[in-house]
Design a protein around this motif. Sequence first.
Motif, PDB file in Angstrom:
ATOM      1  N   ASP A 203       1.156  -1.160  -0.006  1.00  0.00           N
ATOM      2  CA  ASP A 203       0.046  -0.135  -0.039  1.00  0.00           C
ATOM      3  C   ASP A 203       0.963   1.302   0.085  1.00  0.00           C
ATOM      4  N   ALA A 204       2.127   1.218   0.318  1.00  0.00           N
ATOM      5  CA  ALA A 204       2.824   2.338   0.370  1.00  0.00           C
ATOM      6  C   ALA A 204       3.772   2.452  -0.901  1.00  0.00           C
ATOM      7  N   VAL A 205       3.506   1.746  -1.970  1.00  0.00           N
ATOM      8  CA  VAL A 205       4.414   1.769  -3.072  1.00  0.00           C
ATOM      9  C   VAL A 205       3.972   3.039  -3.855  1.00  0.00           C
ATOM     10  N   PRO A 206       2.724   3.387  -4.249  1.00  0.00           N
ATOM     11  CA  PRO A 206       2.344   4.431  -4.910  1.00  0.00           C
ATOM     12  C   PRO A 206       2.994   5.784  -4.195  1.00  0.00           C
ATOM     13  N   ALA A 207       2.882   6.183  -3.109  1.00  0.00           N
ATOM     14  CA  ALA A 207       3.359   7.279  -2.585  1.00  0.00           C
ATOM     15  C   ALA A 207       4.885   7.283  -2.841  1.00  0.00           C
ATOM     16  N   ALA A 208       5.510   6.119  -2.416  1.00  0.00           N
ATOM     17  CA  ALA A 208       6.782   6.052  -2.510  1.00  0.00           C
ATOM     18  C   ALA A 208       7.428   6.530  -4.165  1.00  0.00           C
ATOM     19  N   ILE A 209       6.423   5.929  -4.965  1.00  0.00           N
ATOM     20  CA  ILE A 209       6.931   6.292  -6.452  1.00  0.00           C
ATOM     21  C   ILE A 209       6.557   7.755  -6.849  1.00  0.00           C
ATOM     22  N   ALA A 210       5.318   8.240  -6.279  1.00  0.00           N
ATOM     23  CA  ALA A 210       5.016   9.667  -6.409  1.00  0.00           C
ATOM     24  C   ALA A 210       6.136  10.599  -5.762  1.00  0.00           C
ATOM     25  N   GLN A 211       6.747  10.073  -4.775  1.00  0.00           N
ATOM     26  CA  GLN A 211       7.776  11.119  -4.159  1.00  0.00           C
ATOM     27  C   GLN A 211       8.945  11.031  -5.072  1.00  0.00           C
ATOM     28  N   TRP A 212       9.397   9.918  -5.569  1.00  0.00           N
ATOM     29  CA  TRP A 212      10.491   9.618  -6.463  1.00  0.00           C
ATOM     30  C   TRP A 212      10.387  10.653  -7.701  1.00  0.00           C
ATOM     31  N   LEU A 213       9.331  10.457  -8.237  1.00  0.00           N
ATOM     32  CA  LEU A 213       9.057  11.328  -9.259  1.00  0.00           C
ATOM     33  C   LEU A 213       9.376  12.816  -9.135  1.00  0.00           C
ATOM     34  N   ARG A 214       8.399  13.219  -7.893  1.00  0.00           N
ATOM     35  CA  ARG A 214       8.450  14.643  -7.583  1.00  0.00           C
ATOM     36  C   ARG A 214       9.814  15.093  -7.191  1.00  0.00           C
TER      37      ARG A 214
END
Length: 231
Positions: free
Chosen positions: A74-85
Amino acid sequence: MSTARDEIFASIRRSLGVTGRERPRRDVVTERIARAPAGVVPARGAVTGRTRIDLFIAQAEAALATVSEVDAPDAVPAAIAQWLRAHNLAATLRMGADPRLSAMPWGDTPLAIDEGPSDGSDLNAVSHAEAGVAETGTCVLVSGPHNPSTLNFLPDNHVIVVQAADVAGDYESVWSWLRERFGKGVMPRTVNWVTGPSRSADIEQTMFLGAHGPRRLHIVVVGGRGETPAS
């Protein structure tokens, strides 16, 4: 029409006095394929627990990938969004039909999600690996609609999600897993072994990222922080 290859093999058989259809010879080949004996396995991958995850991360980073860890899917999408940002990249992401990815809460992020193979116009893509290899920091992906191979090569930035429990020490272990999971005769058409972003130093020995595929590779390891160190 015979080919040069056919002629070479025919010449070898004549010199050995065999036809290639002898039952004992065919049985030996069948047995070897069924047994799939392993070759020499480097000692570097012979680690377990948290030590194996640490080795995987170290080797991936040495190959110019970046790595983040999360405790649960469940924490994967937020981690990817943070990396892109953090890299000032567009909040867009293409993925295949992998149910492991589909079940994640992408709606909790500002990411615009597209599904299906890439036509080459996508900036960012995410795939789910079948396994990882600690000895080289490699992610292993199988082809198919769940994780289209176009996502491995066409987008500029590739994110790969891998479960910590699926990180093996060596290549041979992963091939054994794949044979067990898919079975002989139904193996995926392609198995891609991805180690770091695409790069080449062919021209004037100067390192160039993105030569034949993504210029950035980010790996999200799921569930490894609870692993205990090897004794």
